[in-house]
Scaffold this motif. Structure first.
Motif: not given
Lengths: 346, 346, 346, 346
Positions: A12, A14, A17, A20-21, B17, B21, B24-25, B235
């Motif tokens: 996603a 940033p 993200l 969401i966090i 989570l 994170i 993610n990249d 995704k």
């Protein structure tokens, strides 16, 4: 290997993200009845300029198209789509699996015109044939072209006068909205369609599409259809949180803009190197034409799709950019292409 | 107001989570063809003790049940389910929407027995009736009970000898696996069913279920069915990453254990206060019986579902715990209940 | 006004009617489990040269196509058909209504070739597209052309080697079998297809089609599918009696022959008057090309369908003959045409 | 062996057969657009007392129920039926095959009451469950009982005030109309239902049911649905001719009356011999209770269905009479039963 294959290769954006966090520890109701979802729906209503629309969030494009079309049509009714339309080609018969025929229309540029639709409507004149009832278009189209305001208005007028539902698949709506060529904005889509969806999956979200139902007569009981199709996510908040993040500020537009800019730059550089493009794109997909040997060498360092054969030894490839396509990836690709080009010319 | 309504009120378990994170990249292929998904599938194969199974990840329980059942059955074939079964009651006819009748069996405790199934099979003896072809059970059941190894083995034997597919809905499988009453482990489910799913949504994930197809004859072309039902997430990595996190260590078991422990403690305290439960639960759902006035007062501070009327003025309520139900929420609820109880006794 | 519109304008052939009358007072079992139906099935087995086929009688062509295709395919599988195919154009989406996409192939003459099919098969290579699984052809085709033995054998070979079911719609099979151009007989259809049907409705019966399932793997539970689709007639005897009458002697062949002869004579006379035909037909449908003015005058005395625009002022019309098209109707039509022609030439 | 199994063991009533013979040589339009069908529809309109209804003729009961229900409902809507209802038990999931759940209601006598329906409606209160939208009843019911005018009016009122469609399956409508217990006539069915069908197959025709759509909002495009379900017979005239014959005079009533009288006489004689009946029937199906040994001996000379076990050694059998059940068949059966009875008493 860097991939220009599509706009859903990354996670996603940033900011999404982060949202969401930050919301992770808050208890909410399930199935989209949470505060985030309500707030996201309100934001979208505001940005489309009307409270009189229904907003639903679903987890993917095929699921959205299938739920919408099967909810809107009676069993004998059919869909008109470009032959290149996603529902016609690349959804494994998802629409037909709900009982509806999709009538394909030959289209050079991925777009439909009232004239083309009228041919289909005229041909289907009696009860031994399906009854066309919904026109499906994509904005941008599957091949990166854009409907102008005039074109969409013409479709809208034709559909209204022929009792056809006009539904717009906006999987890459961010790219359409942020395009330098755009003369259509969110309120226009509301005014010119019966329903459309604002894509998240290909526009920076982890997943999710925001469906907007504009036509009152199509709103009733839609959540029943969602549940029946498996499209009512238990932690529906995940969709609300993401769209809240996309539309609270101007993130959605920014994501489209980043993708378009990257693609535009790539297109320019390729043209500057003397190559052609299938058509001059204003969205995040570009379609350069290369000799076979160039493509083969590019494939050593990059992932992308071959799109179509051209005349002679040439082929079209598709390069897709997204918000995450940084300048350095463009630069490296162009350098690579320069080197290949020079080698070829010796 | 604190909610005991269900186990999908929170976001994801922090470890999940974190995995989202961290990944993610990274660019990946779409539609579940990424490295995370492959690795998660390998882990699940290892934990179920066989390479000879197919693993698919889908975004929700209804979507999984619908895709599985419509993929496995021919048009005239039907499903046998407890009358309390999720597919029979709470999926808005998702199974019927794919053309298949669900035959309900009266069941006091949410479980099916070979005898009950045999009655249905015997009754459906000719082509004027649907042909039972698949038995759907849930572990734990929708009302929190558990099949023992003997019970599941008896079902397996009956199904094998009567050419019936046995499919297990494991939406809360973490709770079943971690139950103090459990005598069934992952390899058992593989050996004793044709297919089952390991639920993520109700067990700490943002969303997602891991389907395990054990029977070779049911494996072919399953991804086509997923795509057709809108169950192939672009995704797809999102599912892989989460299940990788759940199964790399023992997080999945831990999540089930936390939920069961919280529910067990709550049940004990309620019993200690002199109230009854509908049945003694060993999973993360408990079903205490309270007088109407007690329920009304609890509702001032807590969210939960009323489940059933009992004799006299009493009703059963359902309280669901999850990995996120901290001790202090239990303690506060019990204190609350104590005060109400004392007031009532005056 | 005499009608050349189709071959189902009359009642039954007198011999069939006689058989219905004679059997009327005999009590039988229902739903096709009567002695007439059994005997008719035996006769057809004998005439196709094998006991190892399953025969079912259904009340109409659309019902047969729909029941067959939905029984044979899994949900993600699709049908390949000529774009002129009856199931693609004129059954109101009956196949799609059971969940299956029909993939149209452009065909000038109503026929399919292995090359055309191969293009479709090659294009559909992955799970984002439907999976072609059945090839639907008609013999004669919807536009009156005939597959030769070589052509059908080539299709059979292609289908066998590509795991495709070959299914033949024989709505006008009597005309195909009795055609002077025929080199295919009933046993050939059995050997060269997985299933085919022998049409009754357009070949002298009140209604009814005899489905022949040749491929063992497609036989199981077919009566369940028939019942589910409403295709199991309570007085199934009506179908048995009629096909018994058609196949006890050579009535079926005779009916085809009468229709073909009438059409052939009409075609010859029209050619003799200097008009063209779209193609030289050997079945009971002919396609003469007339100037608009001639058509308009013919329409004053006859019913028929306009088929297609030709170059200039000309159009193709369709004239259909049947067993009941007596010589005098042909003669009158030709006289009429002569008069119109003479008037036009002045 | 004489059969009391059902009312479709014979061919057509002689008057119907005569009408078929007489019309055989007349050319007509296909697909129910012929003069006979138009005239039959007009007659039925006249007999039901309104021009403002739509009449369609279909080839069988399952086909009619399936076409009607799938045409009337949206995907998430469900049918309420007695658990003994034909669509629930004996149509191989035909309704579910079109995507709709059938919700069964326990019913001792085959009939539904507003109270029973209200329980189902109340229970289905939100989008996680199907939405009840149509109430299906049969008149007479599958077990031979009859709704009175008061009972039907109560259902009508309930359905109207709860937005439910009331649909009546009249497979044996002739028997209902001609029953000595009847207080409902054709115009009443029109006024008290949204749609109902007048059965031909079980009432003397070769096949065919006349569907009457009373509610304007359900009429649109119905022929499309018929075609899509394979229910538009090419020689639709066959249905028109038969219903013309049934309703030109009072043949339909006479056929019902003959069947009821035969069944009534049989019931009386059986009672006179000291046997019991499950309930006192006023239609053409009776349900006597016999000791097992009597049933076994009757089975040596007669065909009939065993219906249910009773207390002790007794079982209920079903005996069905039709217009063709002549007095001598009744007399012979009774003689037979007398002899068996006497033997038993020794």
């Amino acid at each position: 290997m860097y991939s220009f294959r599509n706009d859903y290769s990354d996670g996603a954006h940033p900011e999404i993200l982060k949202a969401i966090i930050e919301s992770n520890d808050i208890q909410t109701e399930g199935y989209g009845e949470d505060q985030f979802t309500a707030e996201a729906a309100d934001l979208i209503k505001k940005k489309t300029g009307s409270d009189d629309i229904d907003i639903h969030f679903l987890a993917g494009g095929t699921l959205t198209n299938q739920t919408v079309i099967s909810a809107f049509l009676r069993p004998h009714e059919a869909v008109i789509s470009a032959g290149t339309g996603h529902i016609y080609v690349h959804e494994t018969g998802a629409i037909e699996s709900t009982g509806h025929k999709v009538l394909p229309v030959d289209s050079k540029n991925g777009k439909l015109t009232p004239l083309q639709i009228d041919e289909v409507v005229t041909e289907h004149h009696f009860e031994h044939m399906v009854k066309p009832a919904l026109v499906y278009i994509s904005q941008p189209t599957e091949i990166g072209t854009l409907y102008s305001k005039d074109e969409l208005t013409a479709l809208r007028n034709y559909c209204s006068s022929h009792n056809l539902i006009l539904y717009i698949d906006g999987a890459r709506m961010a790219s359409a909205l942020a395009s330098e060529a755009a003369d259509l904005y969110l309120p226009d889509y509301r005014l010119l369609s019966d329903a459309f969806y604002i894509g998240g999956t290909k526009c920076g979200a982890l997943f999710g599409e925001a469906l907007v139902i504009c036509n009152d007569s199509l709103k009733k009981d839609f959540r029943y259809h969602m549940k029946q199709k498996g499209a009512l996510l238990a932690k529906g908040r995940m969709l609300g949180v993401q769209f809240l993040s996309l539309f609270a500020g101007n993130l959605y537009h920014k994501i489209g803009s980043l993708a378009n800019t990257a693609a535009g730059k790539l297109q320019e550089e390729i043209l500057a190197l003397g190559y052609d493009v299938q058509f001059h794109s204003h969205t995040n997909q570009i379609f350069p034409v290369f000799p076979e040997q160039v493509i083969a060498e590019l494939e050593e360092n990059y992932l992308f799709y071959r799109w179509a054969k051209e005349s002679g030894d040439n082929s079209v490839i598709r390069l897709v950019c997204s918000w995450s396509t940084k300048d350095k990836f463009i630069d490296e690709f162009v350098d690579n292409l320069k080197r290949i080009t020079q080698r070829q010319q010796h």
